[in-house]
Motif scaffolding. Structure first.
Motif, PDB file in Angstrom:
ATOM      1  N   ASN A 204      -4.921  -7.133  -5.817  1.00 47.48           N
ATOM      2  CA  ASN A 204      -4.617  -8.436  -5.224  1.00 47.48           C
ATOM      3  C   ASN A 204      -5.663  -9.441  -5.685  1.00 47.48           C
ATOM      4  O   ASN A 204      -6.861  -9.266  -5.470  1.00 47.48           O
ATOM      5  CB  ASN A 204      -4.621  -8.361  -3.693  1.00 47.48           C
ATOM      6  CG  ASN A 204      -4.217  -9.683  -3.054  1.00 47.48           C
ATOM      7  OD1 ASN A 204      -3.268 -10.330  -3.507  1.00 47.48           O
ATOM      8  ND2 ASN A 204      -4.919 -10.097  -2.014  1.00 47.48           N
TER       9      ASN A 204
ATOM     10  N   CYS B 271      -5.902   0.375  -4.029  1.00 49.19           N
ATOM     11  CA  CYS B 271      -5.963  -1.084  -4.169  1.00 49.19           C
ATOM     12  C   CYS B 271      -7.356  -1.563  -4.546  1.00 49.19           C
ATOM     13  O   CYS B 271      -8.368  -0.996  -4.132  1.00 49.19           O
ATOM     14  CB  CYS B 271      -5.566  -1.781  -2.866  1.00 49.19           C
ATOM     15  SG  CYS B 271      -3.876  -1.471  -2.321  1.00 49.19           S
TER      16      CYS B 271
ATOM     17  N   SER C 182      -5.976   1.635   2.173  1.00 48.17           N
ATOM     18  CA  SER C 182      -5.712   0.813   0.988  1.00 48.17           C
ATOM     19  C   SER C 182      -6.717   1.033  -0.136  1.00 48.17           C
ATOM     20  O   SER C 182      -6.377   0.866  -1.315  1.00 48.17           O
ATOM     21  CB  SER C 182      -5.696  -0.668   1.372  1.00 48.17           C
ATOM     22  OG  SER C 182      -6.933  -1.048   1.956  1.00 48.17           O
TER      23      SER C 182
ATOM     24  N   GLU D 231      -9.332  -5.609  -4.957  1.00 48.55           N
ATOM     25  CA  GLU D 231      -9.142  -7.039  -4.702  1.00 48.55           C
ATOM     26  C   GLU D 231     -10.161  -7.840  -5.496  1.00 48.55           C
ATOM     27  O   GLU D 231     -11.343  -7.492  -5.542  1.00 48.55           O
ATOM     28  CB  GLU D 231      -9.255  -7.351  -3.218  1.00 48.55           C
ATOM     29  CG  GLU D 231      -8.908  -8.804  -2.880  1.00 48.55           C
ATOM     30  CD  GLU D 231      -8.526  -8.983  -1.426  1.00 48.55           C
ATOM     31  OE1 GLU D 231      -7.335  -8.785  -1.092  1.00 48.55           O
ATOM     32  OE2 GLU D 231      -9.433  -9.295  -0.621  1.00 48.55           O
TER      33      GLU D 231
ATOM     34  N   VAL E  52       0.834  -1.206   0.000  1.00 45.48           N
ATOM     35  CA  VAL E  52       0.000   0.000   0.000  1.00 45.48           C
ATOM     36  C   VAL E  52       0.869   1.256   0.000  1.00 45.48           C
ATOM     37  O   VAL E  52       0.614   2.208  -0.754  1.00 45.48           O
ATOM     38  CB  VAL E  52      -0.963  -0.007   1.205  1.00 45.48           C
ATOM     39  CG1 VAL E  52      -1.675   1.343   1.333  1.00 45.48           C
ATOM     40  CG2 VAL E  52      -1.984  -1.134   1.062  1.00 45.48           C
TER      41      VAL E  52
END
Length: 381
Positions: free
Chosen positions: A204, A229, A225, A231, A192
């Motif tokens: 991810n 980010c 995050s 996921e 991060v």
């Protein structure tokens, strides 16, 4: 013949698409092939999942177009799943987008963020689709090497020394496929911080958290995050629903909105019954995971015996649906698996399909019954 698009010259047909034709021809010719190559779960989903899709057929909404964002109750179930298992709070309305399998999310994210000439950080070894999709959208793969000495974790200090000015996305995948490595305590925090420093979107890919692993982790559990980010997650391995094609991408509402612009132009919503089944799967208690992993643990012990019989070494701390095994020195992965296929009628995946750092390794799938695995051991011995 009409000339194909230039993008097709940048990629090859997916390895398993090609190799399985060879394997199927051998089976058709009467060869008793044992397939330990692909991670396609061979067990049934929970019964309540099958009951849900079956009963849904009579619902008046079952056969209509569905929402591009999925049923509200599906997104609610996904949010509850992330809260229960990962301690991550997500808004069902704005921070979750159901997918027809997480694999399509790789394409959607890439199309949403990558222009021609942009660069993408891709793990080596890693899932081949990261590279192929990057090339298909006209971006450039930049591989970062992983190795056993560093527990298959990225060396972020070394990566930071590269010219990252054109990098838009970094793919990470923990628990890692194909090696089964878990992230160390601080890896997600470091990723991060790295993403914020270099203005990179980190994704991810997280479909293996529940297979032979008692410590589920999400990169979105790190403070701050969501800004940098995303996921991906999937029901394929967790609930034996690979053929159902159910996954999700989760993250900040702005990222989800951007991805929806792509997705809503590429499909017309997930089949209603599949969504109803997925809702039931996501409600499973911990007993489901205990039962599932008891089976996989028994199978893994047998695969370890098979690896021993082939003079391979492996990490007993690794997790996931596969056993990543190192060949004796000087043996080449593809030559080795071809010999085992010819001599023993066992198909194993060569490590090289995951990148150059996979040379000297092979990957066994746990998606075979104990009876089949015992037969495989007998053939090698």
């Amino acid at each position: 013949m009409i000339e194909v698009a230039n993008r097709l010259h940048t990629v090859e047909e997916y390895y398993f698409s090609k190799k399985l034709r060879e394997v199927n021809l051998l089976i058709a010719s009467g060869k008793p092939i044992i397939n330990l190559g692909i991670g396609s779960p061979d067990m049934q989903p929970p019964q309540k999942v099958i009951d849900a899709i079956t009963s849904s057929f009579q619902d008046p909404n079952a056969h209509k177009y569905q929402s591009y964002q999925g049923l509200p109750e599906l997104r609610d179930a996904m949010a509850a799943f992330y809260k229960d298992h990962f301690k991550v709070s997500l808004s069902p309305a704005t921070e979750i987008l159901p997918l027809m399998g997480s694999k399509e999310g790789i394409m959607h994210i890439s199309m949403a963020y990558l222009n021609e000439g942009d660069e993408v950080l891709i793990p080596n070894p890693g899932y081949p689709t990261y590279e192929s999709v990057t090339k298909l959208v006209g971006a450039k793969p930049i591989f970062y090497e992983l190795d056993a000495k560093n527990n298959w974790s990225p060396d972020l200090k070394a990566i930071s020394k590269l010219d990252l000015s054109k990098v838009k996305i970094m793919w990470v995948n923990y628990p890692h496929m194909p090696t089964g490595a878990l992230p160390n305590t601080y890896l997600f925090e470091e990723l991060v911080a790295f993403a914020k420093k270099h203005h990179i979107l980190i994704v991810n890919d997280n479909p293996y958290s529940f297979v032979l692993n008692d410590n589920q982790q999400s990169i979105l559990s790190v403070a701050g995050s969501k800004e940098v980010c995303l996921e991906l997650n999937s029901l394929s391995k967790t609930f034996n629903m690979a053929g159902w094609r159910v996954g999700m991408v989760v993250g900040d509402s702005r990222h989800i909105s951007n991805i929806l612009k792509v997705k809503s132009n590429m499909d017309s919503g997930m089949f209603y019954g599949i969504q109803k089944g997925a809702i039931e799967a996501l409600k499973c208690t911990k007993m489901w995971f205990v039962t599932l992993n008891n089976v996989y643990r028994e199978r893994r012990n047998l695969v370890w015996q098979l690896a021993d019989a082939l003079n391979c070494t492996y990490d007993k701390q690794a997790t996931g649906l596969f056993v990543w095994a190192k060949l004796p020195s000087r043996l080449k992965s593809e030559e080795f698996i071809d010999k085992v296929l010819k001599d023993n009628h066992i198909f194993i995946t060569p490590g090289t399909i995951f990148g150059s750092k996979g040379e000297g390794y092979i990957r066994f799938s746990l998606c075979a019954s104990t009876e089949v695995l015992i037969e495989a051991i007998a053939r090698v011995k």
